[in-house]
Design an enzyme around this catalytic site. Structure first.
Site, PDB file in Angstrom:
ATOM      1  N   TYR A  96     -37.528  29.555  18.239  1.00  0.00           N
ATOM      2  CA  TYR A  96     -37.497  30.999  18.068  1.00  0.00           C
ATOM      3  C   TYR A  96     -37.304  31.311  16.586  1.00  0.00           C
ATOM      4  O   TYR A  96     -37.729  30.559  15.728  1.00  0.00           O
ATOM      5  CB  TYR A  96     -36.441  31.636  18.983  1.00  0.00           C
ATOM      6  CG  TYR A  96     -36.742  33.097  19.209  1.00  0.00           C
ATOM      7  CD1 TYR A  96     -37.937  33.467  19.817  1.00  0.00           C
ATOM      8  CD2 TYR A  96     -35.895  34.085  18.768  1.00  0.00           C
ATOM      9  CE1 TYR A  96     -38.269  34.800  19.985  1.00  0.00           C
ATOM     10  CE2 TYR A  96     -36.213  35.431  18.935  1.00  0.00           C
ATOM     11  CZ  TYR A  96     -37.406  35.773  19.545  1.00  0.00           C
ATOM     12  OH  TYR A  96     -37.739  37.094  19.692  1.00  0.00           O
ATOM     13  N   ARG A 149     -45.095  44.959  16.963  1.00  0.00           N
ATOM     14  CA  ARG A 149     -43.986  44.936  16.000  1.00  0.00           C
ATOM     15  C   ARG A 149     -43.255  43.602  16.140  1.00  0.00           C
ATOM     16  O   ARG A 149     -42.136  43.537  16.617  1.00  0.00           O
ATOM     17  CB  ARG A 149     -43.031  46.105  16.249  1.00  0.00           C
ATOM     18  CG  ARG A 149     -42.066  46.357  15.109  1.00  0.00           C
ATOM     19  CD  ARG A 149     -40.838  47.103  15.591  1.00  0.00           C
ATOM     20  NE  ARG A 149     -40.090  46.357  16.589  1.00  0.00           N
ATOM     21  CZ  ARG A 149     -39.179  45.431  16.307  1.00  0.00           C
ATOM     22  NH1 ARG A 149     -38.916  45.103  15.055  1.00  0.00           N
ATOM     23  NH2 ARG A 149     -38.535  44.810  17.282  1.00  0.00           N
ATOM     24  N   LYS A 167     -38.721  33.295  23.756  1.00  0.00           N
ATOM     25  CA  LYS A 167     -37.589  33.937  24.427  1.00  0.00           C
ATOM     26  C   LYS A 167     -37.284  33.256  25.753  1.00  0.00           C
ATOM     27  O   LYS A 167     -36.120  32.987  26.090  1.00  0.00           O
ATOM     28  CB  LYS A 167     -37.897  35.417  24.673  1.00  0.00           C
ATOM     29  CG  LYS A 167     -37.827  36.284  23.440  1.00  0.00           C
ATOM     30  CD  LYS A 167     -36.412  36.795  23.196  1.00  0.00           C
ATOM     31  CE  LYS A 167     -36.374  37.755  22.033  1.00  0.00           C
ATOM     32  NZ  LYS A 167     -35.070  38.358  21.798  1.00  0.00           N
ATOM     33  N   GLU A 238     -40.520  43.413  24.800  1.00  0.00           N
ATOM     34  CA  GLU A 238     -40.210  42.711  23.553  1.00  0.00           C
ATOM     35  C   GLU A 238     -41.198  43.080  22.448  1.00  0.00           C
ATOM     36  O   GLU A 238     -42.421  42.987  22.627  1.00  0.00           O
ATOM     37  CB  GLU A 238     -40.272  41.195  23.799  1.00  0.00           C
ATOM     38  CG  GLU A 238     -39.706  40.364  22.678  1.00  0.00           C
ATOM     39  CD  GLU A 238     -38.204  40.498  22.546  1.00  0.00           C
ATOM     40  OE1 GLU A 238     -37.724  40.437  21.396  1.00  0.00           O
ATOM     41  OE2 GLU A 238     -37.515  40.655  23.562  1.00  0.00           O
ATOM     42  N   ASP A 239     -40.664  43.523  21.316  1.00  0.00           N
ATOM     43  CA  ASP A 239     -41.446  43.740  20.095  1.00  0.00           C
ATOM     44  C   ASP A 239     -42.572  44.759  20.264  1.00  0.00           C
ATOM     45  O   ASP A 239     -43.698  44.562  19.787  1.00  0.00           O
ATOM     46  CB  ASP A 239     -41.978  42.412  19.552  1.00  0.00           C
ATOM     47  CG  ASP A 239     -40.869  41.597  18.899  1.00  0.00           C
ATOM     48  OD1 ASP A 239     -39.725  42.075  18.876  1.00  0.00           O
ATOM     49  OD2 ASP A 239     -41.142  40.480  18.419  1.00  0.00           O
ATOM     50  N   ASP A 261     -35.060  44.186  24.975  1.00  0.00           N
ATOM     51  CA  ASP A 261     -34.123  43.359  24.212  1.00  0.00           C
ATOM     52  C   ASP A 261     -33.959  43.858  22.785  1.00  0.00           C
ATOM     53  O   ASP A 261     -32.876  43.778  22.215  1.00  0.00           O
ATOM     54  CB  ASP A 261     -34.586  41.901  24.216  1.00  0.00           C
ATOM     55  CG  ASP A 261     -33.572  40.984  23.554  1.00  0.00           C
ATOM     56  OD1 ASP A 261     -32.402  41.001  23.980  1.00  0.00           O
ATOM     57  OD2 ASP A 261     -33.936  40.269  22.603  1.00  0.00           O
ATOM     58  N   ASP A 262     -35.027  44.385  22.183  1.00  0.00           N
ATOM     59  CA  ASP A 262     -34.927  44.880  20.806  1.00  0.00           C
ATOM     60  C   ASP A 262     -33.986  46.073  20.719  1.00  0.00           C
ATOM     61  O   ASP A 262     -33.331  46.282  19.699  1.00  0.00           O
ATOM     62  CB  ASP A 262     -36.305  45.295  20.282  1.00  0.00           C
ATOM     63  CG  ASP A 262     -37.284  44.144  20.297  1.00  0.00           C
ATOM     64  OD1 ASP A 262     -36.966  43.103  19.722  1.00  0.00           O
ATOM     65  OD2 ASP A 262     -38.361  44.288  20.906  1.00  0.00           O
ATOM     66  N   ASN A 401     -34.836  40.536  10.862  1.00  0.00           N
ATOM     67  CA  ASN A 401     -35.439  39.208  10.973  1.00  0.00           C
ATOM     68  C   ASN A 401     -36.890  39.255  10.503  1.00  0.00           C
ATOM     69  O   ASN A 401     -37.520  40.308  10.538  1.00  0.00           O
ATOM     70  CB  ASN A 401     -35.406  38.750  12.440  1.00  0.00           C
ATOM     71  CG  ASN A 401     -34.086  38.134  12.821  1.00  0.00           C
ATOM     72  OD1 ASN A 401     -33.531  37.350  12.070  1.00  0.00           O
ATOM     73  ND2 ASN A 401     -33.596  38.480  13.997  1.00  0.00           N
TER      74      ASN A 401
END
Length: 542
Positions: A96, A149, A167, A238-239, A261-262, A401
């Site tokens: 990851y 993203r 993940k 996610e993202d 999760d973000d 990150n």
């Protein structure tokens, strides 16, 4: 596998769920027609793990290590997870962040074996059909992205598939969620990345991103298909870009078992870090004031969870939100601004405009600053020094990150604050020596949250994921930080203990799930025992 033939035997060596590689015993080799297809002396799983460790040790490039592990996952899943679970802390940066960021950027140039399901918007009306091609019928977890993203790297199109794959690997490695129940999914709605559209090796749709009603209709069809095919499945978003992440979560959070999760995982790990920091400073959460660099879904997600946690301590929710201020490219978010999105408005201050982050610090006098801007080096020396002037122990959290996007380094935060900063970052940094004292920076990695959340949902078969579950998880993370850890400035449990930490968090969340009647299974007398009995352990079947 009762009947052996050259075809079925060879296929057995190509099935990652069934393949044992050199660990097939002599009896198994005879029974399944594998004699002659492998080196003659059987190995053991521990020896295979040692061999992979040695192979990795001969590589000096993290992307090459990532590729070696990806190839291993594609051919021998048991061995892959045995390697990861032999030292989760060492392998997290490889499978990851930060390595996965480079892997996603180069996805089309390093593509090997396909993994997961790709759902292009050109297949609208047929998503159930495509999902049915996945060979597993009982999927409990889907991590899904549309690739817009990716970390702080932007629109990577189908290259974002590295994120769901990584993940879900950590779901298993860090919390024991059985991998056979996990499915990575990428929704391909096009890309606005010109370089990808011009790259002849790009593997996704060569069109601009679909927006608006057509996009949401596609998302609706995906969610409906998942509910029909996998009724016990939890969907982790996610993202996604802010313009989609927030509306998608609001649309489904009370209808299906889902979370982002973000937004929520990041919020929980930040709150866990704050709880840890307050154990060092001896202060109360309700007396804190935070200033966020960045005003997107991650910032508002953290701000809202902090506000909810403050409210649980007795603070009025509006007053709590007023203690969490946002600063973006257009300055401090104040009520007079006309460019704020609906999800940002609860945190707009009744305050005169402020155009620089340093001036916002001087005006608001926050106890902590949290960076989720994905723009590096914005926590510069004047910013850190200003925080140190108004706080004995300033909280400095550059969470962006990967490492290249971090708002500051650990060394910068510690040195510019005279060693007084309570520091945590999104990517890992090495310990720093200040005036003879070794300070250990914490990594506010969502890995403390989402694998544990996954295990709790899996063990209880939860019907929903609620906001308060993330507060429970944050407290469960923070309560595992020892006084010895705190003495070095470390505000998260050591990542070397991530597996045990995750099971502890999963147990706390599972208890909440049972308390709120959100479980599909009967409450056991020993919830920790339920968690332990549910974990996956990499071992070859006899």
């Amino acid at each position: 596998m009762s009947e052996s033939s050259p075809v079925s035997s060879y296929a057995l060596l190509r099935n990652p769920r069934l393949n044992k590689g050199s660990a097939f015993s002599e009896a198994e080799r005879r029974a399944h027609g594998l004699e002659g297809l492998l080196p003659p002396v059987p190995s053991t799983l521990p020896l295979q793990v040692a061999r992979i460790h040695a192979e990795l040790g001969n590589l000096d490039n993290d992307l090459q290590k990532y590729l070696l592990l990806s190839d291993l996952q594609a051919r021998n899943e048991t061995l892959f997870y045995a390697v990861l679970m032999s030292d989760p802390a060492a392998f997290m940066p490889l499978v990851y962040t930060p390595t996965v960021g480079e892997a996603c950027q180069k996805f089309d140039h390093i593509f090997r074996a396909a993994r997961g399901v790709y759902l292009p918007i050109t297949a609208r009306g047929r998503l159930r059909e495509l999902l049915r091609n996945w060979p597993v019928r009982d999927v409990r977890f889907i991590v899904v992205t549309d690739g817009e993203r990716i970390l702080g790297l932007g629109d990577l199109g189908v290259g974002g598939m590295g994120i769901p794959i990584g993940k879900l690997a950590l779901y298993t490695a860090c919390a024991g969620v059985p991998p056979e129940y996990c499915l990575p999914v990428t929704l391909d709605v096009g890309t606005n990345n010109h370089d990808l559209l011009e790259d002849p090796l790009y593997l996704g749709l060569r069109q601009s991103r679909v927006r608006g009603e057509d996009y949401m209709a596609f998302i609706d069809e995906f969610v409906d298909a998942v509910q029909e095919l996998y009724p016990k499945c939890c969907i982790q978003w996610e993202d996604f870009a802010n313009i989609n992440a927030v509306p998608i979560l609001e649309r489904y959070r009370d209808r299906v078992c889902t979370y982002n999760d973000d937004i929520q995982g990041t919020a929980a790990v930040a709150l866990a870090g704050i709880y840890g920091a307050l154990r060092i400073s001896g202060q109360k959460l309700a007396s804190q004031r935070f200033l966020f660099l960045g005003g997107g879904s991650a910032a508002t997600g953290i701000a809202e969870l902090i506000s909810q946690a403050m409210a649980l301590e007795g603070l009025d929710i509006a007053a709590a939100r007023g203690r969490n201020a946002l600063f973006d490219v257009n300055g401090l978010m104040v009520t007079s601004r006309t460019d704020l999105a609906a999800f940002q408005k609860p945190f707009a201050l009744d305050h005169e405009p402020v155009s620089t982050f340093l001036d916002a610090i001087r005006s608001l006098r926050p106890t902590g600053i949290i960076g989720v801007s994905t723009v590096p080096k914005l926590f510069n020396q004047p910013v850190i020094e200003a925080m140190a002037e108004i706080n004995e122990m300033p909280i400095i959290f550059p969470y962006s990150n990967p490492t290249s996007r971090s708002e500051c380094t650990a060394e910068e935060a510690y040195r510019w604050s005279g060693g007084r900063a309570i520091f945590a970052s999104g990517s890992p940094f090495k310990p720093v020596e200040i005036a003879g004292r070794i300070l250990v920076p914490g990594q506010g990695n969502n890995v403390y949250i989402f694998p544990a959340m996954g295990m709790a949902v899996y063990a209880t078969q939860a019907t929903r994921v609620t906001e308060e579950m993330f507060i429970v998880a944050a407290k469960a993370v923070a309560e595992q930080v020892t006084e010895k850890n705190l003495a070095t400035g470390l505000i998260y449990p050591p990542q070397s203990q991530i597996y045990a930490a995750s099971l502890h968090v999963a147990g706390r969340v599972a208890e909440y799930i049972f308390d709120r009647n959100l479980a599909r299974v009967e409450r056991p007398g020993d919830i920790a025992g339920l968690i332990r009995s549910s974990v996956y352990r990499p071992a070859y079947p006899a």
